[in-house]
Design an enzyme around this catalytic site. Structure first.
Site, PDB file in Angstrom:
ATOM      1  N   LEU A   1      10.319 -20.516  -5.005  1.00  0.00           N
ATOM      2  CA  LEU A   1       9.715 -19.235  -4.315  1.00  0.00           C
ATOM      3  C   LEU A   1       8.570 -19.630  -4.968  1.00  0.00           C
ATOM      4  CD1 LEU A   1       9.446 -16.854  -2.472  1.00  0.00           C
ATOM      5  CD2 LEU A   1       9.866 -16.243  -5.009  1.00  0.00           C
TER       6      LEU A   1
ATOM      7  N   HIS B   1       2.385   3.230  -9.355  1.00  0.00           N
ATOM      8  CA  HIS B   1       1.454   2.351  -9.622  1.00  0.00           C
ATOM      9  C   HIS B   1       3.220   1.116 -10.482  1.00  0.00           C
ATOM     10  CE1 HIS B   1      -2.216   2.610  -7.356  1.00  0.00           C
ATOM     11  NE2 HIS B   1      -2.261   3.110  -8.266  1.00  0.00           N
TER      12      HIS B   1
ATOM     13  N   GLY C   1      -0.045   5.341  -4.517  1.00  0.00           N
ATOM     14  CA  GLY C   1      -0.490   6.252  -4.706  1.00  0.00           C
ATOM     15  C   GLY C   1      -0.335   7.651  -4.141  1.00  0.00           C
ATOM     16  N   ARG C   2       0.384   7.656  -2.704  1.00  0.00           N
ATOM     17  CA  ARG C   2       0.562   8.749  -1.845  1.00  0.00           C
ATOM     18  C   ARG C   2       2.067   9.057  -2.465  1.00  0.00           C
ATOM     19  NH1 ARG C   2      -1.319   5.673   3.554  1.00  0.00           N
ATOM     20  NH2 ARG C   2      -1.404   4.316   2.164  1.00  0.00           N
TER      21      ARG C   2
ATOM     22  N   GLU D   1     -12.307  -4.942  -3.316  1.00  0.00           N
ATOM     23  CA  GLU D   1     -12.831  -3.448  -3.270  1.00  0.00           C
ATOM     24  C   GLU D   1     -12.991  -1.820  -4.148  1.00  0.00           C
ATOM     25  OE1 GLU D   1     -12.314  -4.995  -0.519  1.00  0.00           O
ATOM     26  OE2 GLU D   1     -14.110  -6.264  -0.535  1.00  0.00           O
TER      27      GLU D   1
ATOM     28  N   GLU E   1       2.178 -13.382  12.592  1.00  0.00           N
ATOM     29  CA  GLU E   1       2.779 -12.231  12.991  1.00  0.00           C
ATOM     30  C   GLU E   1       2.397 -11.009  12.541  1.00  0.00           C
ATOM     31  OE1 GLU E   1       4.013 -11.899  15.869  1.00  0.00           O
ATOM     32  OE2 GLU E   1       3.279 -13.946  16.541  1.00  0.00           O
TER      33      GLU E   1
ATOM     34  N   TRP F   1     -12.165  -2.631  -7.450  1.00  0.00           N
ATOM     35  CA  TRP F   1     -13.104  -1.743  -8.632  1.00  0.00           C
ATOM     36  C   TRP F   1     -13.943  -0.559  -8.280  1.00  0.00           C
ATOM     37  CZ3 TRP F   1     -11.926  -4.700 -13.109  1.00  0.00           C
ATOM     38  CH2 TRP F   1     -11.671  -5.974 -12.052  1.00  0.00           C
TER      39      TRP F   1
ATOM     40  N   ASP G   1       0.834  -1.466   0.180  1.00  0.00           N
ATOM     41  CA  ASP G   1       0.317   0.013   0.158  1.00  0.00           C
ATOM     42  C   ASP G   1       0.918   1.336  -0.289  1.00  0.00           C
ATOM     43  OD1 ASP G   1      -2.596   1.351  -0.252  1.00  0.00           O
ATOM     44  OD2 ASP G   1      -2.754   1.075   2.384  1.00  0.00           O
TER      45      ASP G   1
ATOM     46  N   ARG H   1     -11.847   2.230  -7.340  1.00  0.00           N
ATOM     47  CA  ARG H   1     -11.513   3.394  -7.610  1.00  0.00           C
ATOM     48  C   ARG H   1     -11.811   3.719  -9.433  1.00  0.00           C
ATOM     49  NH1 ARG H   1      -5.370   2.572  -5.649  1.00  0.00           N
ATOM     50  NH2 ARG H   1      -6.619   1.364  -3.550  1.00  0.00           N
TER      51      ARG H   1
HETATM   52  C1  IPE Z   1      -5.281  -2.728   0.088  1.00  0.00           C
HETATM   53  O1  IPE Z   1      -4.897  -1.381  -0.688  1.00  0.00           O
HETATM   54  C2  IPE Z   1      -5.113  -3.376  -1.039  1.00  0.00           C
HETATM   55  C3  IPE Z   1      -3.873  -3.584  -2.091  1.00  0.00           C
HETATM   56  C4  IPE Z   1      -3.192  -3.585  -1.879  1.00  0.00           C
HETATM   57  C5  IPE Z   1      -4.175  -4.900  -3.311  1.00  0.00           C
HETATM   58  P1  IPE Z   1      -5.979   0.110  -0.242  1.00  0.00           P
HETATM   59  O2  IPE Z   1      -5.844   0.698  -0.650  1.00  0.00           O
HETATM   60  O3  IPE Z   1      -7.512  -0.288  -1.899  1.00  0.00           O
HETATM   61  O4  IPE Z   1      -6.816  -0.534   1.075  1.00  0.00           O
HETATM   62  P2  IPE Z   1      -7.924   0.347   1.491  1.00  0.00           P
HETATM   63  O5  IPE Z   1      -8.545   0.641   1.103  1.00  0.00           O
HETATM   64  O6  IPE Z   1      -7.420   1.784   2.356  1.00  0.00           O
HETATM   65  O7  IPE Z   1      -7.727  -0.200   3.237  1.00  0.00           O
HETATM   66  C1  IPE Z   2      -1.542   0.464  -3.487  1.00  0.00           C
HETATM   67  O1  IPE Z   2      -1.501   1.785  -3.158  1.00  0.00           O
HETATM   68  C2  IPE Z   2      -1.917  -0.166  -4.213  1.00  0.00           C
HETATM   69  C3  IPE Z   2      -3.009  -0.467  -5.207  1.00  0.00           C
HETATM   70  C4  IPE Z   2      -4.133  -0.636  -4.263  1.00  0.00           C
HETATM   71  C5  IPE Z   2      -2.937  -1.196  -6.748  1.00  0.00           C
HETATM   72  P1  IPE Z   2      -2.834   2.372  -3.101  1.00  0.00           P
HETATM   73  O2  IPE Z   2      -3.002   2.859  -4.843  1.00  0.00           O
HETATM   74  O3  IPE Z   2      -3.469   1.680  -3.040  1.00  0.00           O
HETATM   75  O4  IPE Z   2      -1.862   3.817  -2.337  1.00  0.00           O
HETATM   76  P2  IPE Z   2      -2.539   4.673  -1.643  1.00  0.00           P
HETATM   77  O5  IPE Z   2      -2.907   3.735  -0.665  1.00  0.00           O
HETATM   78  O6  IPE Z   2      -3.889   5.566  -2.131  1.00  0.00           O
HETATM   79  O7  IPE Z   2      -1.881   5.668  -0.943  1.00  0.00           O
HETATM   80 MG    MG Z   3      -3.853   2.669  -0.062  1.00  0.00          MG
END
Ligand code: IPE
Ligand code: IPE
Ligand code: MG
Length: 268
Positions: free
Chosen positions: A138, A44, A30-31, A74, A211, A76, A27, A78
């Protein structure tokens, strides 16, 4: 090999120096991009490079299973442009990486509800899985259009269809082989990058005794040192699985790593 692994709520896994199975919520893409005044999708793209480096690092450290959450059921929700960018990125990453993965002895698995994906993506996934099926260095699992609740429900439905006469008396050991990751032991170490401290519908069943490690590091910044910090944290944990510390010390004197504990009362 369904059923090969007993649930960690019932058996104490052999806790080695290195986690055997690491599962990661990648995660913060985007940020990471936003901080650089770049479009989210740039994060990405960079994220795919980190996947490549993490696979390499896990092989070097002797990890057997690496599971990465790439797209949740979830996600989708976006913006349509971001979803379609992610799908195209998945296609190009598969095309570009599969040869290298195979050459490095990686077995690829993709888990999730693939029925929502374009046929050409599903075909690429199936080809990649077939090509690498016999590799054993792996096992890399990509969770795509995956949701933990979806997984438990599809397993439950399969089980009920296969054994209608047993509905009402199923136990954990009946369900586990129908989960989509029945080929893998449950994750020893769960990592979430990007600062959020939640599971976001990832492996709900399988994380029961993993963990948990949360880091503020954004996925595009997650390097070998970050992975090593997570593993170092894991190595300091005491995995008790309901037992006491004293019992674990007794076991260490005469180790019984695969000791099978009495099943829970309802799990006849
Ligand atoms: C969780 O990340 C899903 C993936 C990394 C694929 P999100 O960024 O979608 O999670 P939420 O919505 O903040 O919980
Ligand atoms: C995780 O990064 C990648 C996917 C969920 C596909 P995010 O796209 O959720 O990045 P943030 O959380 O908005 O920074
Ligand atoms: Mg995210």
């Amino acid at each position: 090999m369904a059923g090969k692994f007993t649930s960690s709520t019932q058996a104490i896994p052999d806790v080695g120096k290195v986690p055997r199975h690491i599962a990661i919520i990648m995660d913060g893409n985007g940020r990471w991009a936003k901080k650089r005044f770049m479009p989210r999708v740039a994060g990405h793209k960079r994220g795919v490079e980190i996947v490549r480096a993490t696979v390499k690092a896990c092989i070097a450290r002797g990890v057997d299973y690496l599971t990465l959450f790439a797209f949740s059921s979830e996600n989708w929700r976006r913006p349509v442009e971001e979803v379609s960018f992610l799908m195209n990125l998945f296609v190009s990453a598969l095309q570009n990486e599969i040869g290298r993965l195979h050459a490095n002895g990686v077995r690829l698995k993709v888990v999730g509800d693939l029925s929502a994906f374009e046929p050409r993506l599903v075909a690429l996934i199936r080809e990649g899985e077939a090509l690498t099926a016999n590799n054993s260095r792996l096992t890399l699992t990509i969770a795509a259009n995956y949701g933990g609740r979806w997984d438990i429900l599809q397993a439950m439905n399969q089980l009920a269809l296969a054994h209608p006469e047993k509905v009402g008396v199923f136990g954990e050991a009946d369900l586990a082989p129908h989960l989509v990751m029945a080929y893998a032991p449950e994750p020893d170490l769960f990592i979430r990058t990007g600062g959020e401290q939640r599971i976001s519908n990832f492996l709900l069943w399988q994380l029961a005794y993993s963990e948990l490690y949360f880091t503020d590091t954004l996925w595009p910044d997650f390097d070998d040192a970050s992975l090593d910090s997570a593993i170092a944290s894991y190595r300091q944990r005491e995995r008790r699985f309901g037992r006491t510390s004293e019992q674990l010390i007794d076991n260490a004197v005469s180790p019984a790593p695969t000791l099978v504990l009495p099943a829970a009362g309802h799990d006849a």
